[in-house]
Motif scaffolding. Structure first.
Motif, PDB file in Angstrom:
ATOM      1  N   ARG A  18      12.125  11.280  -2.644  1.00 48.15           N
ATOM      2  CA  ARG A  18      11.615  10.296  -3.239  1.00 48.15           C
ATOM      3  C   ARG A  18      12.543   9.275  -3.761  1.00 48.15           C
ATOM      4  O   ARG A  18      12.197   7.834  -3.888  1.00 48.15           O
ATOM      5  CB  ARG A  18      10.844  10.933  -4.134  1.00 48.15           C
ATOM      6  N   SER A  64      13.753   6.569  -1.337  1.00 52.08           N
ATOM      7  CA  SER A  64      12.608   5.409  -0.958  1.00 52.08           C
ATOM      8  C   SER A  64      12.267   4.618  -2.048  1.00 52.08           C
ATOM      9  O   SER A  64      12.057   3.439  -1.892  1.00 52.08           O
ATOM     10  CB  SER A  64      11.397   6.392  -0.376  1.00 52.08           C
ATOM     11  N   ARG A  65      12.556   5.167  -3.294  1.00 54.32           N
ATOM     12  CA  ARG A  65      12.215   4.126  -4.452  1.00 54.32           C
ATOM     13  C   ARG A  65      13.710   3.264  -4.738  1.00 54.32           C
ATOM     14  O   ARG A  65      13.356   2.019  -5.026  1.00 54.32           O
ATOM     15  CB  ARG A  65      12.352   4.947  -5.842  1.00 54.32           C
ATOM     16  N   GLN A  66      14.531   3.797  -4.453  1.00 48.95           N
ATOM     17  CA  GLN A  66      15.931   2.942  -4.346  1.00 48.95           C
ATOM     18  C   GLN A  66      16.032   1.921  -3.402  1.00 48.95           C
ATOM     19  O   GLN A  66      16.727   0.996  -3.608  1.00 48.95           O
ATOM     20  CB  GLN A  66      17.050   4.003  -4.258  1.00 48.95           C
ATOM     21  N   THR A  90       7.078   0.186   0.384  1.00 54.71           N
ATOM     22  CA  THR A  90       7.803   1.201  -0.188  1.00 54.71           C
ATOM     23  C   THR A  90       7.474   1.475  -1.451  1.00 54.71           C
ATOM     24  O   THR A  90       8.166   2.013  -2.376  1.00 54.71           O
ATOM     25  CB  THR A  90       9.327   0.926  -0.198  1.00 54.71           C
ATOM     26  N   VAL A  91       6.530   0.509  -1.990  1.00 52.84           N
ATOM     27  CA  VAL A  91       6.111   0.616  -3.589  1.00 52.84           C
ATOM     28  C   VAL A  91       5.593   1.976  -3.983  1.00 52.84           C
ATOM     29  O   VAL A  91       5.891   2.391  -5.053  1.00 52.84           O
ATOM     30  CB  VAL A  91       5.125  -0.469  -4.058  1.00 52.84           C
ATOM     31  N   PRO A 150       6.586   5.496  -3.205  1.00 54.10           N
ATOM     32  CA  PRO A 150       7.578   6.129  -2.544  1.00 54.10           C
ATOM     33  C   PRO A 150       6.969   7.479  -1.559  1.00 54.10           C
ATOM     34  O   PRO A 150       5.930   7.895  -1.880  1.00 54.10           O
ATOM     35  CB  PRO A 150       8.368   6.560  -3.868  1.00 54.10           C
ATOM     36  N   GLU A 177       6.500  11.012  -0.753  1.00 53.08           N
ATOM     37  CA  GLU A 177       6.426  12.206  -1.228  1.00 53.08           C
ATOM     38  C   GLU A 177       6.001  13.284  -0.509  1.00 53.08           C
ATOM     39  O   GLU A 177       5.399  13.323   0.460  1.00 53.08           O
ATOM     40  CB  GLU A 177       5.114  12.126  -2.311  1.00 53.08           C
TER      41      GLU A 177
END
Length: 319
Positions: A248, A251-253, A281-282, A284, A286
Motif C-alpha cells: 500500500r 503504491s501511494r508513494q 494509483t490514486v 492504492p 490494498e
C-alpha cells in the motif's frame, strides 16, 4: 476425536483446540498451494517476462536487492519457526515424556501403554509438528515474496520513468508494466485471500486461548511453551500485515515519485500518459482478507485488540 470423546474441562479443551486450529490451517495451506499451482506459475511468468523483467544494470540491482531481502527474511522466519517448534517439543519432552504424555493431546484407537508404541506415537507427533512448521514457512514465504516483488516492480517502474526524462522513449513499456503490477497484485490477492483470511481468524483464536491459559498458570515450563507458541502465531500475522502495508505504501508513494520528476519538460502525450497512471494509483493497492479487511499494520493492531477483548470475556465467564 479427543475433544468429542475425552475432553471434560476447559484446560484440556484449550490445549487441544489451539493445536487443532493450527493443524487445520496447515492442511488448508498445503492443499491451497497444490490447487493454485497453475496460478503460481502464472504469477512467476508475469515477473520473469517483459515488461516486468529487469533489463538494465540498475534494474537488476533493484531486483537483486529485493531478492536478497526475501531470502534473508525467509531464512530468519524459518529459523524462528523451527526454534519455536523445537523449544515446544523439548519443553514437552522434559515435562511430559517421563509421565508417558504425548506432545499434544490426541485420541488413538489402541492402547499405547507399552514403551515402544508410546515412543512411536511421540515421534509421529514430533515429525508432524516439524512438517507442519515447514508447510507454514513455505506457504507464508511464497505469498510474502510475491508481495515484496510487487514493491520491487514499483521501484523498477520509477527508475524507468526517470530515464524517460532523459531519453523520452519507453513510455509504452512503462504503461504496460504499470498495468501488470496491478494485475499481479490482483492475482496474488485473489489466489491467496482465503489463506490470509483463515490465518487471521485462527491466529486470533489461538492468541486468545493462549492468553487465557497463561493467565491461569504460574511461571513454569508449560507457560513458556504457550508463550513461544503465541509468539509464533503473532509473528505469522505481523509479517502478512507488514508486507501488505508495504504494498500500500509503495503504491501511494508512486504518485509522489512522478511529481518529483521534471514532468513539465515533457511533451503533451507523455504528460497525458503520466496523468492516467497517476489517476489509476490514486486508489492504492490494498491486500484484502475476508473481502473487507485490509491487510496492514492497522489490521494487526485490530487483531490484538479483538483477541484481548475475547480473552477478557473468557476471564469474566470463568469468574
Amino acid at each position: 476425536m479427543d475433544i468429542i470423546l475425552i475432553v471434560d474441562n476447559t484446560d484440556d479443551f484449550c490445549d487441544n483446540f489451539c493445536i487443532l486450529l493450527v493443524m487445520i490451517m496447515t492442511c488448508f495451506k498445503l492443499f491451497s498451494l497444490l490447487a493454485n499451482r497453475k496460478n503460481i506459475i502464472k504469477l512467476t511468468n508475469i515477473l520473469t517476462k517483459e515488461p516486468c523483467k529487469p533489463l538494465k544494470q540498475n534494474e537488476i540491482k533493484i531486483h537483486y536487492k529485493f531478492d536478497k531481502d526475501i531470502q534473508s527474511n525467509t531464512f530468519y522466519y524459518a529459523v524462528m519457526s523451527l526454534v519455536a517448534c523445537t523449544s515446544f517439543a523439548f519443553t514437552s519432552f522434559l515435562t511430559n515424556f517421563g509421565e508417558r504424555k504425548l506432545i499434544f493431546r490426541a485420541w488413538v484407537p489402541f492402547e499405547y501403554s507399552s514403551m515402544t508404541l508410546f515412543c512411536l506415537l511421540y515421534v509421529h507427533q514430533l515429525i508432524g509438528s516439524v512438517m507442519g512448521t515447514l508447510v507454514h514457512v513455505a506457504c507464508d514465504s511464497l505469498i510474502l515474496g510475491l508481495l515484496a516483488h510487487v514493491c520491487c516492480q514499483f521501484e523498477i517502474l520509477t527508475y524507468r520513468l526517470k530515464r524517460i526524462m532523459l531519453h523520452s522513449d519507453g513510455l509504452r513499456n512503462c504503461v504496460q508494466q504499470h498495468c501488470k503490477i496491478f494485475k499481479l497484485a490482483l492475482l496474488v490477492n485473489a489466489n491467496f485471500r482465503m489463506i490470509i483470511s483463515i490465518q487471521f481468524l485462527m491466529s486470533m483464536f489461538v492468541v486468545c486461548f493462549n492468553l487465557y491459559e497463561i493467565s491461569l498458570l504460574k511461571l513454569d515450563a508449560r507457560c513458556i511453551k504457550l508463550a513461544l507458541f503465541m509468539g509464533a502465531m503473532l509473528t505469522q500475522i505481523f509479517v502478512y500485515c507488514w508486507y501488505g502495508n508495504q504494498v500500500r505504501f509503495k503504491s501511494r508513494q508512486f504518485i509522489d515519485n512522478i511529481f518529483e520528476m521534471d514532468w513539465f519538460t515533457l511533451d503533451k502525450n507523455l504528460k497525458k500518459s503520466l496523468i492516467i497512471m497517476m489517476e489509476r494509483t490514486v486508489m492504492p493497492i490494498e491486500i484484502i482478507s475476508a473481502y473487507t479487511i485490509s491487510v496492514n499494520l492497522d489490521s494487526f493492531i485490530g487483531v490484538l485488540k479483538t483477541s484481548y477483548s475475547a480473552y477478557n470475556l473468557l476471564r469474566q465467564m470463568n469468574e
